[in-house]
Write a protein that holds these residues in place. Structure first.
Motif, PDB file in Angstrom:
ATOM      1  N   THR A   2       0.844  -1.194   0.000  1.00  0.00           N
ATOM      2  CA  THR A   2       0.000   0.000   0.000  1.00  0.00           C
ATOM      3  C   THR A   2       0.875   1.238   0.000  1.00  0.00           C
ATOM      4  O   THR A   2       1.828   1.353   0.775  1.00  0.00           O
ATOM      5  CB  THR A   2      -0.920   0.009   1.242  1.00  0.00           C
ATOM      6  N   LEU A   4       0.970   5.344   0.451  1.00  0.00           N
ATOM      7  CA  LEU A   4       0.247   6.466   1.040  1.00  0.00           C
ATOM      8  C   LEU A   4       0.992   7.759   0.758  1.00  0.00           C
ATOM      9  O   LEU A   4       2.196   7.853   0.976  1.00  0.00           O
ATOM     10  CB  LEU A   4       0.111   6.276   2.556  1.00  0.00           C
ATOM     11  N   CYS A  23       0.697   7.830  10.681  1.00  0.00           N
ATOM     12  CA  CYS A  23       1.575   6.944   9.911  1.00  0.00           C
ATOM     13  C   CYS A  23       2.236   5.891  10.784  1.00  0.00           C
ATOM     14  O   CYS A  23       2.428   4.745  10.358  1.00  0.00           O
ATOM     15  CB  CYS A  23       2.632   7.771   9.185  1.00  0.00           C
ATOM     16  N   LEU A  26       0.188   2.802  11.260  1.00  0.00           N
ATOM     17  CA  LEU A  26      -0.013   1.939  10.093  1.00  0.00           C
ATOM     18  C   LEU A  26       0.945   0.750  10.139  1.00  0.00           C
ATOM     19  O   LEU A  26       2.005   0.807  10.766  1.00  0.00           O
ATOM     20  CB  LEU A  26       0.233   2.729   8.809  1.00  0.00           C
ATOM     21  N   VAL A  30       3.193  -0.430   4.779  1.00  0.00           N
ATOM     22  CA  VAL A  30       2.693   0.739   4.048  1.00  0.00           C
ATOM     23  C   VAL A  30       3.870   1.646   3.706  1.00  0.00           C
ATOM     24  O   VAL A  30       4.664   2.018   4.568  1.00  0.00           O
ATOM     25  CB  VAL A  30       1.653   1.513   4.884  1.00  0.00           C
ATOM     26  N   ASP A  65      -2.326   4.769  -3.289  1.00  0.00           N
ATOM     27  CA  ASP A  65      -3.591   4.104  -2.976  1.00  0.00           C
ATOM     28  C   ASP A  65      -4.499   4.961  -2.104  1.00  0.00           C
ATOM     29  O   ASP A  65      -5.705   4.738  -2.049  1.00  0.00           O
ATOM     30  CB  ASP A  65      -3.307   2.778  -2.261  1.00  0.00           C
ATOM     31  N   ALA A 380      -5.870   5.663  10.848  1.00  0.00           N
ATOM     32  CA  ALA A 380      -5.026   4.722  10.112  1.00  0.00           C
ATOM     33  C   ALA A 380      -5.865   3.572   9.554  1.00  0.00           C
ATOM     34  O   ALA A 380      -5.694   3.168   8.391  1.00  0.00           O
ATOM     35  CB  ALA A 380      -3.922   4.186  11.015  1.00  0.00           C
ATOM     36  N   ALA A 381      -6.782   3.043  10.365  1.00  0.00           N
ATOM     37  CA  ALA A 381      -7.643   1.955   9.895  1.00  0.00           C
ATOM     38  C   ALA A 381      -8.529   2.412   8.742  1.00  0.00           C
ATOM     39  O   ALA A 381      -8.769   1.666   7.781  1.00  0.00           O
ATOM     40  CB  ALA A 381      -8.496   1.435  11.051  1.00  0.00           C
ATOM     41  N   LEU A 384      -6.515   2.474   5.494  1.00  0.00           N
ATOM     42  CA  LEU A 384      -6.343   1.132   4.938  1.00  0.00           C
ATOM     43  C   LEU A 384      -7.637   0.637   4.286  1.00  0.00           C
ATOM     44  O   LEU A 384      -7.606   0.002   3.227  1.00  0.00           O
ATOM     45  CB  LEU A 384      -5.898   0.168   6.031  1.00  0.00           C
ATOM     46  N   ARG A 385      -8.756   0.959   4.911  1.00  0.00           N
ATOM     47  CA  ARG A 385     -10.053   0.556   4.332  1.00  0.00           C
ATOM     48  C   ARG A 385     -10.280   1.232   2.988  1.00  0.00           C
ATOM     49  O   ARG A 385     -10.695   0.584   2.017  1.00  0.00           O
ATOM     50  CB  ARG A 385     -11.176   0.913   5.317  1.00  0.00           C
ATOM     51  N   ALA A 387      -8.037   2.478   1.006  1.00  0.00           N
ATOM     52  CA  ALA A 387      -7.005   2.135   0.033  1.00  0.00           C
ATOM     53  C   ALA A 387      -7.365   0.908  -0.794  1.00  0.00           C
ATOM     54  O   ALA A 387      -6.879   0.755  -1.910  1.00  0.00           O
ATOM     55  CB  ALA A 387      -5.670   1.908   0.740  1.00  0.00           C
ATOM     56  N   VAL A 388      -8.202   0.040  -0.263  1.00  0.00           N
ATOM     57  CA  VAL A 388      -8.602  -1.158  -0.992  1.00  0.00           C
ATOM     58  C   VAL A 388     -10.003  -1.054  -1.550  1.00  0.00           C
ATOM     59  O   VAL A 388     -10.526  -1.998  -2.133  1.00  0.00           O
ATOM     60  CB  VAL A 388      -8.503  -2.416  -0.098  1.00  0.00           C
TER      61      VAL A 388
END
Length: 396
Positions: A2, A4, A23, A26, A30, A65, A380-381, A384-385, A387-388
């Motif tokens: 990933t 960022l 950061c 994470l 990442v 991402d 941070a969560a 990530l959510r 990013a996908v």
């Protein structure tokens, strides 16, 4: 892997250290690139274990991402134009006049950005629409806006306004050090910004000497940007003056008997979480009124109780100034106040220092910040959510 992209405003250490806390929450997998300038770039380059790459320009956002934007207008715009999800962290939420914010016009400006070349014009146009209009663009362009809160929704915010409530960002805090403790003065890196002149910094340091000189012991610690060291040493001859990383400063703060600092959001939360009483100082431009009174939007109390719990060495104590004023005017006002034995800062400061329950009062007013920290993990969560997830159709 990933990827960022991080953008943080060059308003001292606050925005970039806010981004740093997210950061560091994470996974190590990442890859973080920081696009920064000024004092934010200096900080990012000195913390390369967190910001793997630091750049001053960028040609293609689509290589990333997700985007994290902290108190700056470019990230939400370029992310939206490229179809890359953006989380904007708004540390300015108490500045907004929600009823007058021209959100429909800001949305039109956000839609007009098709490439990096369009960003400058959109930012300039937004700034002309309303105070801090360029920063309000995040509400038109970002995928999510995160607010650090310990209480309810900001006063006056319309119910449809998008915003995600997260706990205060605190990162990893050290334990409170045992005595002896020393007073600490923290001068925000925000003093070093594109709008502050050398003349203003000279006046500001002279102002601090007027305010703090009579009450500050010689063995205090002053945390300040390197650009202020020479000025400070000329007036605070025996103080321990240095520039610290966030981790180093937190260790200093954990051993503080009292903290004198402008009312930045992170500083306020960190002092309360460590149980260090905070006395707020004026900022270089207008006494930091917006930040100080903005605490009323965070704390579940009225303004009178807030002012009792958070004594402020700002103009609020010595006059009813509510409009921005010049640094010269601040100095003139403080000089008169300090020299007035009945109403000046010195007797007021001594009365504050005599309050043993000050730190406890502040913890109570802010609702127990230490127990509600680590909002950086929530942000941070969310990154990530996103990013996908597929990019929003409106951003394509």
């Amino acid at each position: 892997m990933t990827r960022l992209l991080v953008l943080a405003g060059a308003w001292g250490w606050g925005p970039i250290t806010t981004a740093e806390m997210v950061c560091r929450a994470l996974p190590k997998t990442v890859e973080v690139t920081a696009l920064a300038s000024g004092i934010a770039e200096e900080y990012a380059r000195s913390n390369r274990d967190c910001f793997g790459r630091v750049v001053s320009s960028l040609s293609d956002v689509r290589a990333f991402d997700a985007v994290l934007s902290v108190v700056e207008p470019v990230g939400p715009l370029v992310g939206r134009a490229a179809g890359v999800p953006v989380i904007a962290v708004d540390n300015l939420f108490w500045h907004w006049d929600w009823q007058r914010m021209p959100l429909s016009k800001l949305a039109a400006l956000a839609d007009s950005v098709r490439s990096l070349e369009d960003v400058e014009q959109a930012v300039t146009s937004a700034a002309a629409l309303a105070p801090y209009g360029e920063y309000a663009l995040m509400y038109a362009a970002a995928t999510e806006v995160h607010w650090q809160r310990v209480a309810a929704r900001p006063a006056g915010a319309p119910p449809w306004l998008k915003g995600t409530w997260v706990a205060p960002y605190l990162g990893r805090l050290p334990d409170r050090s045992p005595p002896p403790h020393r007073p600490v003065v923290s001068l925000s890196g925000g003093l070093i910004n594109p709008y502050t002149t050398a003349h203003q910094l000279d006046i500001y340091v002279a102002l601090l000497a007027e305010i703090l000189g009579p009450v500050l012991p010689g063995d205090c610690v002053i945390a300040a940007p390197a650009q202020l060291h020479e000025r400070l040493r000329a007036r605070f001859h025996t103080a321990d003056i240095d520039t610290f990383s966030r981790e180093e400063f937190l260790r200093v703060l954990a051993s503080a008997s009292i903290l004198y600092a402008p009312a930045g959001l992170s500083t306020t939360f960190e002092a309360c979480a460590l149980g260090v009483p905070l006395v707020t100082l004026p900022d270089v431009h207008d006494g930091n009124h917006d930040n100080y009174f903005g605490l009323a939007g965070i704390a579940p109390v009225g303004r009178a109780e807030l002012q009792h719990a958070f004594p402020a060495a700002t103009l609020a104590n010595f006059g009813a100034h509510h409009e921005p004023i010049t640094t010269d005017e601040i100095f003139e006002h403080y000089s008169a106040a300090v020299r007035d034995e009945g109403q000046g800062f010195v007797p007021w400061a001594r009365s504050v220092l005599a309050r043993p329950a000050l730190a406890r009062d502040q913890m109570r007013v802010l609702g127990g910040v230490a127990a509600r920290g680590h909002g950086e993990r929530e942000t941070a969560a969310a990154l990530l959510r996103l990013a996908v997830s597929p990019a929003p159709s409106s951003a394509k």
